[in-house]
Every structure is written in structure tokens, then in C-alpha cells.
Scaffold this motif. Sequence first.
Motif, mmCIF file in Angstrom:
data_model
loop_
_atom_site.group_PDB
_atom_site.id
_atom_site.type_symbol
_atom_site.label_atom_id
_atom_site.label_comp_id
_atom_site.label_asym_id
_atom_site.label_seq_id
_atom_site.Cartn_x
_atom_site.Cartn_y
_atom_site.Cartn_z
ATOM 1 N N GLN A 10 9.661 -9.049 -2.221
ATOM 2 C CA GLN A 10 8.409 -8.360 -1.871
ATOM 3 C C GLN A 10 8.686 -6.905 -1.201
ATOM 4 N N THR A 11 9.460 -6.657 -0.370
ATOM 5 C CA THR A 11 9.838 -5.515 0.171
ATOM 6 C C THR A 11 10.103 -4.469 -0.961
ATOM 7 N N TYR A 12 10.907 -5.105 -1.865
ATOM 8 C CA TYR A 12 11.288 -3.939 -2.902
ATOM 9 C C TYR A 12 10.103 -3.518 -3.868
ATOM 10 N N VAL A 13 9.491 -4.483 -4.235
ATOM 11 C CA VAL A 13 8.407 -4.237 -5.041
ATOM 12 C C VAL A 13 7.340 -3.557 -4.373
ATOM 13 N N ARG A 14 6.874 -3.661 -3.096
ATOM 14 C CA ARG A 14 5.877 -2.747 -2.416
ATOM 15 C C ARG A 14 6.504 -1.268 -2.359
ATOM 16 N N LEU A 15 7.863 -1.341 -2.113
ATOM 17 C CA LEU A 15 8.359 0.172 -2.243
ATOM 18 C C LEU A 15 8.144 0.936 -3.448
ATOM 19 N N ILE A 17 6.263 0.127 -5.928
ATOM 20 C CA ILE A 17 4.793 0.486 -6.014
ATOM 21 C C ILE A 17 4.493 1.643 -5.428
ATOM 22 N N ALA A 18 4.789 1.715 -4.033
ATOM 23 C CA ALA A 18 4.552 2.979 -3.337
ATOM 24 C C ALA A 18 5.051 4.162 -3.928
ATOM 25 N N TYR A 19 6.186 4.064 -4.278
ATOM 26 C CA TYR A 19 6.981 5.388 -4.929
ATOM 27 C C TYR A 19 6.211 5.853 -6.240
ATOM 28 N N THR A 20 5.924 4.793 -6.955
ATOM 29 C CA THR A 20 5.446 5.025 -8.349
ATOM 30 C C THR A 20 4.208 5.495 -8.064
ATOM 31 N N LEU A 21 3.222 5.204 -7.123
ATOM 32 C CA LEU A 21 2.046 5.834 -6.914
ATOM 33 C C LEU A 21 1.910 7.047 -6.427
ATOM 34 N N SER A 22 2.840 7.362 -5.479
ATOM 35 C CA SER A 22 3.064 8.851 -5.039
ATOM 36 C C SER A 22 3.382 9.763 -6.080
ATOM 37 N N SER A 23 4.539 9.496 -6.827
ATOM 38 C CA SER A 23 5.034 10.118 -8.052
ATOM 39 C C SER A 23 3.976 10.385 -9.052
ATOM 40 N N LEU A 24 3.472 9.341 -9.275
ATOM 41 C CA LEU A 24 2.426 9.343 -10.652
ATOM 42 C C LEU A 24 1.344 10.261 -10.102
ATOM 43 N N GLY A 25 0.635 10.296 -9.000
ATOM 44 C CA GLY A 25 -0.191 11.194 -8.478
ATOM 45 C C GLY A 25 0.237 12.760 -8.428
ATOM 46 N N THR A 26 1.473 12.942 -7.978
ATOM 47 C CA THR A 26 2.191 14.321 -7.734
ATOM 48 C C THR A 26 2.338 14.752 -9.200
ATOM 49 N N SER A 130 17.735 -1.401 3.086
ATOM 50 C CA SER A 130 17.363 -2.481 3.905
ATOM 51 C C SER A 130 16.672 -3.714 3.166
ATOM 52 N N ALA A 131 16.231 -3.078 2.017
ATOM 53 C CA ALA A 131 15.544 -4.065 1.094
ATOM 54 C C ALA A 131 16.096 -4.821 0.029
ATOM 55 N N ILE A 132 17.143 -4.179 -0.497
ATOM 56 C CA ILE A 132 17.989 -4.700 -1.685
ATOM 57 C C ILE A 132 19.316 -5.373 -1.262
ATOM 58 N N PRO A 133 19.578 -6.597 -1.488
ATOM 59 C CA PRO A 133 20.982 -7.162 -1.351
ATOM 60 C C PRO A 133 22.025 -6.464 -2.204
ATOM 61 N N THR A 134 23.273 -6.098 -1.584
ATOM 62 C CA THR A 134 24.148 -5.462 -2.520
ATOM 63 C C THR A 134 24.199 -5.915 -4.195
ATOM 64 N N ALA A 135 24.164 -7.290 -4.323
ATOM 65 C CA ALA A 135 24.384 -7.663 -5.770
ATOM 66 C C ALA A 135 23.121 -7.229 -6.580
ATOM 67 N N GLN A 136 22.094 -6.939 -5.862
ATOM 68 C CA GLN A 136 20.795 -6.610 -6.521
ATOM 69 C C GLN A 136 20.771 -4.981 -7.115
ATOM 70 N N THR A 183 -0.547 2.749 2.866
ATOM 71 C CA THR A 183 -0.989 1.299 3.271
ATOM 72 C C THR A 183 0.150 0.477 2.815
ATOM 73 N N LEU A 184 0.633 0.335 1.638
ATOM 74 C CA LEU A 184 1.823 -0.560 1.399
ATOM 75 C C LEU A 184 2.831 -0.476 2.182
ATOM 76 N N VAL A 185 3.356 0.725 2.596
ATOM 77 C CA VAL A 185 4.613 0.761 3.256
ATOM 78 C C VAL A 185 4.228 0.375 4.696
ATOM 79 N N ALA A 186 2.982 0.736 5.239
ATOM 80 C CA ALA A 186 2.729 0.379 6.655
ATOM 81 C C ALA A 186 2.608 -1.174 6.897
ATOM 82 N N THR A 187 2.222 -1.943 5.900
ATOM 83 C CA THR A 187 2.182 -3.377 5.929
ATOM 84 C C THR A 187 3.639 -4.023 5.774
ATOM 85 N N LEU A 188 4.631 -3.311 5.636
ATOM 86 C CA LEU A 188 5.952 -3.742 5.347
ATOM 87 C C LEU A 188 6.426 -4.273 6.423
#
Length: 398
Positions: A10-15, A17-26, A130-136, A183-188
Motif C-alpha cells: 500500500q505504501t508503494y501504491v500510494r506513492l 499514484i501520488a507521483y502519477t497525479l503530480s506528473s500528469l497534471g504537470t 523505505s517502501a520497497i523490499p530489495t527483491a521488489q 493528501t495521499l502522501v500525508a496519510t502514509l
Amino acid sequence: MTAPALYRNQTYVRLWIAYTLSSLGTFASLVSLPLVVMASSGGPLGVGLISFAGASCMLLALPWAGLLVDRVGWRPVMVRADLVRGIAFGVLTYTVATHQVSVGVVLAVTAVSGALGVPFASATATALRSAIPTAQRPAALSANQSRTALLTLLGPLAGGALYGVSPALPFAVDAVSFLVSATLVATLPATTAAPADRPAAHWTDITAGWRFLRRHPFLRNMTLTVLVADFGIQGVIVVLVVTAAASNDALGTGLITACTGAGNLLGSAITLPAVRHARPRTLILATTWTGALAVSAIAGTDRVLWGALLAGCFCVATPVIGVLTNRTLLDDVPQEILGRVQSVFQTVPRLVASTGPVLAGLLLGVLPTRAVVLLFALPLAALALYGTLSGTLDRKDR
């Protein structure tokens, strides 16, 4: 214990989505900014000032951006950068909607966006550790490459479509995307987000990222590879676009965008199996030689279609470099300086690559098209030859 599937992290998924939204708007707003400047009587000079302001503020932010991430942690940096950018684009939305926009307002918003984009990108890259184990990590980085390829294609299209509905709409979408991302990142969860040791603001601390990259042969070579490859492909694309425009070939211009975008998407799709089954040295040399040969071949054809296809072939190879480099950064860089190293790697190649289109435009005014393309092929060929002869690409996977 086996790590959960990437989509269940869930941490990776939120990150993501957050980066995707920021970049898409940009991306959506970037294509609309020149139109707004032209409509506000800024003219071509105003458009040039906008590009200069963005690049200049990125350069000014470079020394302190990574230090800030290492001092306060990735989460507060991401949240505050998105909040401030959301407010800035909200102001721009209001001025455009009420017909009060001026070049000064656009310059100010561009400066804020450019400056805060550097620590945001550095913090996002740092958050992956912090969000992703080495194997992933290979799978996560490949997914990020696919996202970038899609955003490069869809962002400008979305921006143009939104601008057609209302000139203020792309900027409103950008503002909302930043606020949702914050908002997504603040709730992590706050765990592991705060650094254990805060660096001081001394010169030795500020330049720690540069020194680490200089001492790491593999990462030093990979940074140079990304820099030269991005510089070359952006310059060559401008040459192809100008050639198509000079021939009134609107279809050719569309083919260039389609082929390079498709190449990035295809490259992103094959990156994960390539990284898993081939040696880094093999992949890097394949990428650099593909770029050198593709650009050289573009100089030998007068047809925009073949040039676009060859540029697309180059783009197929480049996502592999991004995944290899980012994985090494996450694996090898000490946690306490990761933000500073990431800020150098994330920003310097982008700044240098942005000079490729400018140089291409200048050279086309004094040299034949083929000569200009060959000039861009030279650093790519030199890079490929250097990689073949040097031993800095022999790092083994972990």
C-alpha cells in the motif's frame, strides 16, 4: 518470509499514484503554458523566458534539495512541495479564468514549480527504499518506467484537450492533482520517513552527493550514460520535427511522437525480464551502441518515417538504463546521503538534456540537417566506445 505482491504494497501504491497525479497534471499544464503566454501578448520571448525560468530554478534548487530531504525526511518534503505547487497553480487558474493572467504571473508559477520539483523528485526516489523490499525493486522501477512513458504520451494530449475546453482547465487539473497527491502522501505511515542523523548545511554536506557519485565508478558511468543519451535523443527529435515542419508534413510530426512514445512503452515492457536475465554490461553496451547506430542511420535517410522509426528503436533501449541506474542507487547509496545523491542524478541529466533541443535549433540555422544529426551521433558513439573499452560496467548484480 516472502514479500507481498507489489500491488499489495500500500505504501508503494500510494506513492505511485501520488507521483502519477503530480506528473500528469504537470505534463498537462506544460503544454498549455506557452499558449497562455502567447495569448497574454508575451510573444515568443515570453515563451523562451518561461523555459529559462524553469531550468534556472531547477539549477538553483539543486544544491539544497537533496540536503533538505536528508534533513527532514521524504514525506514532509513531498507533502509541502505538492501543497505549495497546488496553491501556485490555483492562483494561475484564477488569473487565467478571470483574464488577468500576465507573463509575470506565469513566470512566478513556473519558478515555484521548477524549484519544488527537484526536492519532490529526490524525495520520491528516496521513499522507494523505505517502501520497497530489495527483491521488489526491479519490478517497481520497471513499473515506474512504464508510468513515465505513458505520461509522456498522454499528458500533452490531455493538456491540449483540456485547453480546448477552457484555457484555465489544465491548470485547475494540475492544482487539484497536487493537492490530492499531498493528501495521499500525508496519510502514509510515518515510520522510517524521518532520518536518524541530520546533516548540517556546510559545504561538505551539500556536496556529499557529488562526491559519492564521483567515487562510484559504475554510477558515475551510468550518470554520464543517461546524460548523453537524453541529450542526444532530444536533440535528434527536434531535428526530425523541424525537418517535417519544413516539408509541411503534419503526419510526419505525429509519427515522430508516436514512434518515440511507442519505443519507450515497449522498452518499459521488456526492461524487467532483460534486467533479470542479462548482465548489466551487456544491457548498457546494447543500449549505447543502439543509440549511436540509430542516430547515425538517421543522418543517412531523408524520409521522416524512417527517422521516426530509428528514433523509436533508440527509445526502446533507454528504459533499461533508467532501471539499472536507479536500482544501483537504491542498493549502494548510504541512507544518510541518498537524498543528495538522488537530487544530483535526477536533476543534472535533465538540465543538460534540455540544452539538446536548443543546440539543435542553433545548428540547423548554419549546417545541413545530416551534419547536425551526425554531430549528435558523435557523443553517443564516444560513449559506446568508452563503455566497451573501460571496466566500469563490470559491476555484478546482487
